[in-house]
Design a protein around this motif. Structure first.
Motif, short mmCIF file in Angstrom:
data_model
loop_
_atom_site.label_atom_id
_atom_site.label_comp_id
_atom_site.label_asym_id
_atom_site.label_seq_id
_atom_site.Cartn_x
_atom_site.Cartn_y
_atom_site.Cartn_z
N THR A 1 0.83 -1.21 0.00
CA THR A 1 0.00 0.00 0.00
C THR A 1 0.86 1.26 0.00
N LEU A 2 0.30 2.31 -0.52
CA LEU A 2 0.98 3.60 -0.55
C LEU A 2 0.40 4.43 0.60
N ARG A 3 1.17 4.54 1.72
CA ARG A 3 0.63 5.21 2.92
C ARG A 3 1.09 6.66 2.99
N PRO A 4 0.38 7.51 3.75
CA PRO A 4 0.82 8.91 3.89
C PRO A 4 2.22 8.94 4.49
N SER A 5 3.06 9.87 4.09
CA SER A 5 4.40 9.95 4.66
C SER A 5 4.30 10.52 6.08
N ILE A 6 5.23 10.06 6.94
CA ILE A 6 5.18 10.45 8.36
C ILE A 6 6.27 11.48 8.64
N ASP A 7 5.88 12.59 9.24
CA ASP A 7 6.83 13.64 9.61
C ASP A 7 7.48 13.25 10.94
N PRO A 8 8.81 13.02 10.96
CA PRO A 8 9.48 12.62 12.21
C PRO A 8 9.27 13.64 13.33
N ALA A 9 9.14 14.93 12.96
CA ALA A 9 8.95 15.96 13.99
C ALA A 9 7.60 15.75 14.70
N THR B 1 6.10 12.85 15.02
CA THR B 1 6.24 11.65 15.86
C THR B 1 6.90 12.02 17.19
N ALA B 2 7.95 12.86 17.13
CA ALA B 2 8.65 13.27 18.34
C ALA B 2 7.71 14.07 19.25
N LYS B 3 6.88 14.92 18.64
CA LYS B 3 5.94 15.73 19.42
C LYS B 3 4.91 14.82 20.11
N GLU B 4 4.45 13.82 19.36
CA GLU B 4 3.46 12.88 19.92
C GLU B 4 4.09 12.04 21.05
N ALA B 5 5.38 11.68 20.87
CA ALA B 5 6.07 10.91 21.92
C ALA B 5 6.10 11.72 23.21
N ALA B 6 6.39 13.03 23.09
CA ALA B 6 6.44 13.90 24.28
C ALA B 6 5.06 13.96 24.93
N ARG B 7 4.03 14.05 24.10
CA ARG B 7 2.65 14.11 24.60
C ARG B 7 2.28 12.81 25.34
N GLN B 8 2.67 11.68 24.72
CA GLN B 8 2.33 10.38 25.34
C GLN B 8 3.07 10.20 26.66
N ARG B 9 4.30 10.73 26.76
CA ARG B 9 5.03 10.64 28.03
C ARG B 9 4.31 11.44 29.11
N VAL B 10 3.81 12.62 28.75
CA VAL B 10 3.07 13.44 29.72
C VAL B 10 1.83 12.69 30.19
N LEU B 11 1.12 12.09 29.24
CA LEU B 11 -0.10 11.34 29.62
C LEU B 11 0.25 10.17 30.54
N ALA B 12 1.39 9.50 30.24
CA ALA B 12 1.81 8.36 31.05
C ALA B 12 2.17 8.81 32.47
N VAL B 13 2.84 9.97 32.59
CA VAL B 13 3.21 10.47 33.93
C VAL B 13 1.95 10.88 34.69
N GLN B 14 0.97 11.48 33.99
CA GLN B 14 -0.30 11.85 34.65
C GLN B 14 -1.01 10.61 35.16
#
Ligand SMILES: [Zn+2]
Length: 364
Positions: free
Chosen positions: A21-29, A31-44
């Motif tokens: 399949t031809l999937r949308p390209s992923i912006d690494p920036a 992904t990094a922003k989402e990783a930071a968000r998920q860490r905050v949610l995990a700490v909460q």
């Protein structure tokens, strides 16, 4: 030859099936922003779980201080600093959730109705000094030494705090409450489990999800505290050591390698009895902490559905059916004592004191 094999292997892999399949390209920036968000949610999420553990376990260790050999002063206060986070990727998340500051220790948790709460201390307070002493936040060592002093002060009487909450405010606590010297730590694992190591207890995240009611959580925490209080871990280590000595003797005298079989057997000696004893003593702890023990045995019916194989007998733990029935009997024993206004203390064999040590003059 090897080089040829490598080339052949790569050619083979090149022909392997790939996604089509031809999937949308992923912006690494992103992904990094989402990783930071998920860490905050995990700490909460971790913070909410720790709040719950603190509330339940704080009550248990204070109400059972009279039955614990090793005691500490309990203030119901948790202090934190960015230096306590080893993984650099997570520091920012902890800063954000708790409002941490590099120059101060921050109050991150206050147990409801604890001496710290009654004194007026609040989450988010930045500590200027405790008992007139300023924390050294310039190194991990300095922080560790300060917390060691703080721990000693909680055993010596009321404490005085100076904190920063916009402005500088002073607080004096009441006498810290005597409590069992044990800490409950959170383990990030989905297993429905808890452990005791002789000093502290370890609560797996999966257990918190499984125990929907605080009564269920209290029952498990009391069981683990009872393992520590009754010296089970030390006894098992001792039994393992005796087994290991026997392994050595067999190897030396008979030339047979037992592969540590006696050490293993020693470690498991009495393990079923220790589990039953921790259930028995733990239910007393729970009742003494003022929890309703009426439905406590039901935990073992739910555990049985979670792990159907535990309904039968295992080598290390009593079956869930036996644990349910035993807990019902213990509950009736406690209800009878409550009805008669008797002290809630586990029954012990005539020649043993509560810690299991022989009474002076008692038969060994
Ligand atoms: Zn156990």
């Amino acid at each position: 030859m090897r080089a040829w094999l490598l080339v052949l292997g790569l050619a083979f892999l090149a022909g392997a099936c790939a996604p089509r399949t031809l999937r949308p390209s992923i912006d690494p920036a992103l992904t990094a922003k989402e990783a930071a968000r998920q860490r905050v949610l995990a700490v909460q999420d971790e913070d909410e779980k720790l709040d719950r553990i603190e509330e339940v376990f704080g009550r248990i260790i204070v109400c059972n201080a009279g039955l614990c050999e090793k005691k500490k002063g309990y203030l119901g206060l948790t202090l934190f600093h960015p230096r306590f986070v080893d993984d650099k990727a997570w520091v920012q998340a902890y800063r954000e959730v708790y409002g941490l500051n590099d120059d101060y220790l921050t109050v991150v948790r206050i147990a409801p109705k604890s001496p710290a709460d009654l004194a007026g201390l609040q989450e988010g307070d930045l500590v200027l000094s405790i008992n007139g002493q300023r924390p050294d936040t310039s190194s991990k060592q300095g922080l560790a030494e300060f917390l060691e002093s703080y721990r000693a002060w909680t055993g010596q009487g009321p404490l005085s705090f100076r904190v920063l909450r916009g402005i500088e405010v002073a607080y004096a606590t009441e006498e810290p409450r005597p409590a069992c010297d044990c800490v409950a730590l959170l383990v990030s694992s989905s297993q429905v489990n808890a452990l005791a190591d002789g000093q502290n207890i370890y609560v797996f995240q999966g257990l918190l999800r499984f125990c929907a009611k605080d009564e269920e959580l209290a029952l498990v925490l009391c069981h683990e505290l009872a393992h520590n209080g009754m010296g089970h871990i030390k006894a098992q280590q001792g039994n393992r050591l005796i087994g290991a000595i026997f392994d050595g003797l067999v190897a030396g005298l008979l030339g047979v390698n037992t592969g540590g079989a006696f050490a293993r057997a020693g470690g498991q000696m009495f393990s079923q009895e220790f589990e039953e004893e921790a259930d028995y003593v733990g239910l007393y702890y729970m009742a003494r902490a003022g929890y309703d023990i009426q439905n406590a045995p039901d935990l073992w019916r739910r555990m049985a559905s979670e792990n159907p194989e535990s309904i039968g007998r295992s080598t290390t733990h009593p079956s869930t059916s036996r644990r349910f029935v035993a807990l019902e009997a213990t509950r009736e024993e406690i209800f009878a004592k409550q009805g008669q206004g008797l002290a809630l203390e586990p029954e012990t064999k005539p020649d043993r004191d509560r810690s299991g040590a022989p009474r002076p003059g008692g038969a060994e």
